[in-house]
Scaffold this motif. Structure first.
Motif, PDB file in Angstrom:
ATOM      1  N   THR A  21       0.834  -1.204   0.000  1.00  0.00           N
ATOM      2  CA  THR A  21       0.000   0.000   0.000  1.00  0.00           C
ATOM      3  C   THR A  21       0.864   1.246   0.000  1.00  0.00           C
ATOM      4  O   THR A  21       0.555   2.233  -0.678  1.00  0.00           O
ATOM      5  CB  THR A  21      -0.939   0.001   1.224  1.00  0.00           C
ATOM      6  OG1 THR A  21      -1.769  -1.163   1.169  1.00  0.00           O
ATOM      7  CG2 THR A  21      -1.813   1.244   1.245  1.00  0.00           C
ATOM      8  N   LEU A  22       1.965   1.209   0.737  1.00  0.00           N
ATOM      9  CA  LEU A  22       2.905   2.335   0.731  1.00  0.00           C
ATOM     10  C   LEU A  22       3.402   2.598  -0.686  1.00  0.00           C
ATOM     11  O   LEU A  22       3.440   3.751  -1.145  1.00  0.00           O
ATOM     12  CB  LEU A  22       4.086   2.027   1.663  1.00  0.00           C
ATOM     13  CG  LEU A  22       5.299   2.958   1.553  1.00  0.00           C
ATOM     14  CD1 LEU A  22       4.942   4.364   2.003  1.00  0.00           C
ATOM     15  CD2 LEU A  22       6.472   2.424   2.374  1.00  0.00           C
ATOM     16  N   VAL A  23       3.780   1.539  -1.386  1.00  0.00           N
ATOM     17  CA  VAL A  23       4.251   1.683  -2.766  1.00  0.00           C
ATOM     18  C   VAL A  23       3.165   2.305  -3.632  1.00  0.00           C
ATOM     19  O   VAL A  23       3.420   3.229  -4.421  1.00  0.00           O
ATOM     20  CB  VAL A  23       4.679   0.306  -3.330  1.00  0.00           C
ATOM     21  CG1 VAL A  23       4.992   0.406  -4.821  1.00  0.00           C
ATOM     22  CG2 VAL A  23       5.886  -0.226  -2.578  1.00  0.00           C
ATOM     23  N   GLU A  24       1.931   1.825  -3.483  1.00  0.00           N
ATOM     24  CA  GLU A  24       0.827   2.335  -4.296  1.00  0.00           C
ATOM     25  C   GLU A  24       0.541   3.808  -3.983  1.00  0.00           C
ATOM     26  O   GLU A  24       0.243   4.594  -4.887  1.00  0.00           O
ATOM     27  CB  GLU A  24      -0.410   1.480  -4.057  1.00  0.00           C
ATOM     28  CG  GLU A  24      -0.270   0.068  -4.606  1.00  0.00           C
ATOM     29  CD  GLU A  24      -1.393  -0.844  -4.161  1.00  0.00           C
ATOM     30  OE1 GLU A  24      -2.362  -0.331  -3.558  1.00  0.00           O
ATOM     31  OE2 GLU A  24      -1.313  -2.060  -4.412  1.00  0.00           O
ATOM     32  N   ASP A  52      11.902   2.474  -5.497  1.00  0.00           N
ATOM     33  CA  ASP A  52      12.911   2.112  -4.500  1.00  0.00           C
ATOM     34  C   ASP A  52      12.290   1.345  -3.334  1.00  0.00           C
ATOM     35  O   ASP A  52      12.890   0.403  -2.816  1.00  0.00           O
ATOM     36  CB  ASP A  52      13.615   3.367  -3.982  1.00  0.00           C
ATOM     37  CG  ASP A  52      14.437   4.061  -5.062  1.00  0.00           C
ATOM     38  OD1 ASP A  52      14.664   3.434  -6.117  1.00  0.00           O
ATOM     39  OD2 ASP A  52      14.839   5.220  -4.856  1.00  0.00           O
ATOM     40  N   ALA A  53      11.087   1.752  -2.922  1.00  0.00           N
ATOM     41  CA  ALA A  53      10.416   1.054  -1.824  1.00  0.00           C
ATOM     42  C   ALA A  53      10.066  -0.374  -2.226  1.00  0.00           C
ATOM     43  O   ALA A  53      10.130  -1.295  -1.401  1.00  0.00           O
ATOM     44  CB  ALA A  53       9.163   1.815  -1.417  1.00  0.00           C
ATOM     45  N   SER A  54       9.692  -0.585  -3.493  1.00  0.00           N
ATOM     46  CA  SER A  54       9.370  -1.930  -3.968  1.00  0.00           C
ATOM     47  C   SER A  54      10.570  -2.856  -3.836  1.00  0.00           C
ATOM     48  O   SER A  54      10.435  -4.029  -3.468  1.00  0.00           O
ATOM     49  CB  SER A  54       8.935  -1.887  -5.439  1.00  0.00           C
ATOM     50  OG  SER A  54       7.814  -1.085  -5.611  1.00  0.00           O
ATOM     51  N   LYS A  55      11.739  -2.326  -4.147  1.00  0.00           N
ATOM     52  CA  LYS A  55      12.945  -3.142  -4.153  1.00  0.00           C
ATOM     53  C   LYS A  55      13.577  -3.261  -2.772  1.00  0.00           C
ATOM     54  O   LYS A  55      14.157  -4.303  -2.429  1.00  0.00           O
ATOM     55  CB  LYS A  55      13.957  -2.532  -5.129  1.00  0.00           C
ATOM     56  CG  LYS A  55      15.244  -3.327  -5.294  1.00  0.00           C
ATOM     57  CD  LYS A  55      16.151  -2.638  -6.297  1.00  0.00           C
ATOM     58  CE  LYS A  55      17.444  -3.415  -6.497  1.00  0.00           C
ATOM     59  NZ  LYS A  55      18.350  -2.739  -7.458  1.00  0.00           N
ATOM     60  N   MET A  56      13.458  -2.215  -1.962  1.00  0.00           N
ATOM     61  CA  MET A  56      14.227  -2.144  -0.729  1.00  0.00           C
ATOM     62  C   MET A  56      13.887  -3.263   0.233  1.00  0.00           C
ATOM     63  O   MET A  56      14.757  -3.853   0.859  1.00  0.00           O
ATOM     64  CB  MET A  56      14.010  -0.782  -0.076  1.00  0.00           C
ATOM     65  CG  MET A  56      15.059  -0.429   0.955  1.00  0.00           C
ATOM     66  SD  MET A  56      14.977   1.322   1.352  1.00  0.00           S
ATOM     67  CE  MET A  56      15.716   2.061  -0.100  1.00  0.00           C
TER      68      MET A  56
END
Length: 313
Positions: free
Chosen positions: A35-38, A51-55
């Motif tokens: 949800t953060l990524v979205e 970056d959040a998706s990968k981190m």
């Protein structure tokens, strides 16, 4: 204020690293991260969302029964955001290798239970890059897929077609396209797409009619269309171009008229829009672009081009 911007960038990265190291092993926490990524994406900050998706995936190894679910969904988000932000494919390759080493490599989100081979994971990512019009990254990923499975029909076909469109067309590319036709016929795999690619190559080589060297553009493109449930407008346009170049204006007009009729038919547009919606909502499970823009990118300019050709003759 460059210094302030740099400071905020470092603070953002530090905060994401802190959050990702806090241990998101349960399903609820994993969904909160998605949800953060979205939300970052919805705010227009694609780089931070990427970056959040990968981190989370690179910073720790998700554990528990839903580790594969988190890995599949976050990988999917990273692939799409990397494509949209102009990535060249190398960062996706790095992530895929990392997931494979930790037994977390999965395909599309609906298949999160099933591991996937490296070649197929690279191909899927390349296909997503191509769908989002990042052709350079797509070519890089298709090439990486072939490093693990040199016989992969669609990776070879898509890389070959991309080379025909963007160049360079090397002897190696020509050999690859010709070889993939043989394999597609033998395996019965993706034959309409492959025949379109080979037919378009023959058009560029000015080999329009069949001869003692083999089938020409006209018969290959016509065969591609007969194998489809309904003729794809792109292949019909290719057939019209080949017929016109071969001095068959009536055949060219029929092919272009068929392409125009398909493109002008609201039913065709509706079906393609449903396909794009299914891709984003069902397979990707992350909507990143308007489906209408995907349709326009694929077919929008083609309708105008075909109409211009018909008007000219």
């Amino acid at each position: 204020n460059v210094e302030l911007a740099d400071s905020l960038e470092k603070e953002r990265t530090s905060l994401l690293e802190e959050l990702s190291s806090s241990g998101l092993d349960d399903l609820e926490s994993g969904r909160e991260w998605m949800t953060l990524v979205e939300e970052l994406f919805a705010l227009g900050d694609l780089e931070t969302a990427r970056d959040a998706s990968k981190m989370l995936l690179m910073g720790q190894t998700p554990r528990g029964e839903h580790a594969g679910y988190m890995a599949a969904n976050l990988k999917m988000r990273f692939v799409l955001l990397a494509a949209l932000t102009g990535g060249g494919g190398d960062e996706v390759i790095e992530l895929i290798y990392s997931l494979q080493e930790r037994d977390l490599l999965r395909g599309m989100p609906p298949d999160w239970h099933k591991p996937i081979e490296l070649a197929e994971a690279m191909y899927e990512a390349g296909a997503d890059f191509a769908t989002l019009n990042n052709r350079k990254g797509a070519a890089r990923l298709f090439s990486e897929a072939l490093a693990h499975d040199p016989a992969h029909v669609l990776a070879r076909n898509n890389l070959g077609y991309s080379s025909l469109e963007d160049g360079p067309i090397t002897p190696e590319i020509i050999e690859m396209i010709e070889a993939v036709e043989v394999d597609a016929r033998r395996l019965g795999a993706s034959l309409p797409e492959v025949l379109d690619t080979v037919g378009w190559l023959r058009y560029m080589q000015n080999r329009l009619e069949d001869d003692d060297r083999g089938a020409g553009a006209l018969s290959l493109l016509a065969e591609s269309i007969t194998l489809q449930e309904e003729g794809d407008p792109i292949v019909l346009d290719h057939l019209g171009d080949a017929a016109w170049k071969a001095g068959r204006p009536e055949e060219a007009a029929r092919a272009w008229s068929a392409a125009h009729a398909r493109l002008a038919d609201p039913t065709f547009r509706g079906q393609q829009m449903r396909n794009f919606n299914l891709l984003q909502g069902g397979l990707w499970q992350f909507r990143v672009v308007d489906s209408a823009s995907m349709y326009d990118r694929e077919y929008g300019s083609l309708l105008e081009k075909v109409a211009d050709k018909l008007a000219a003759i």
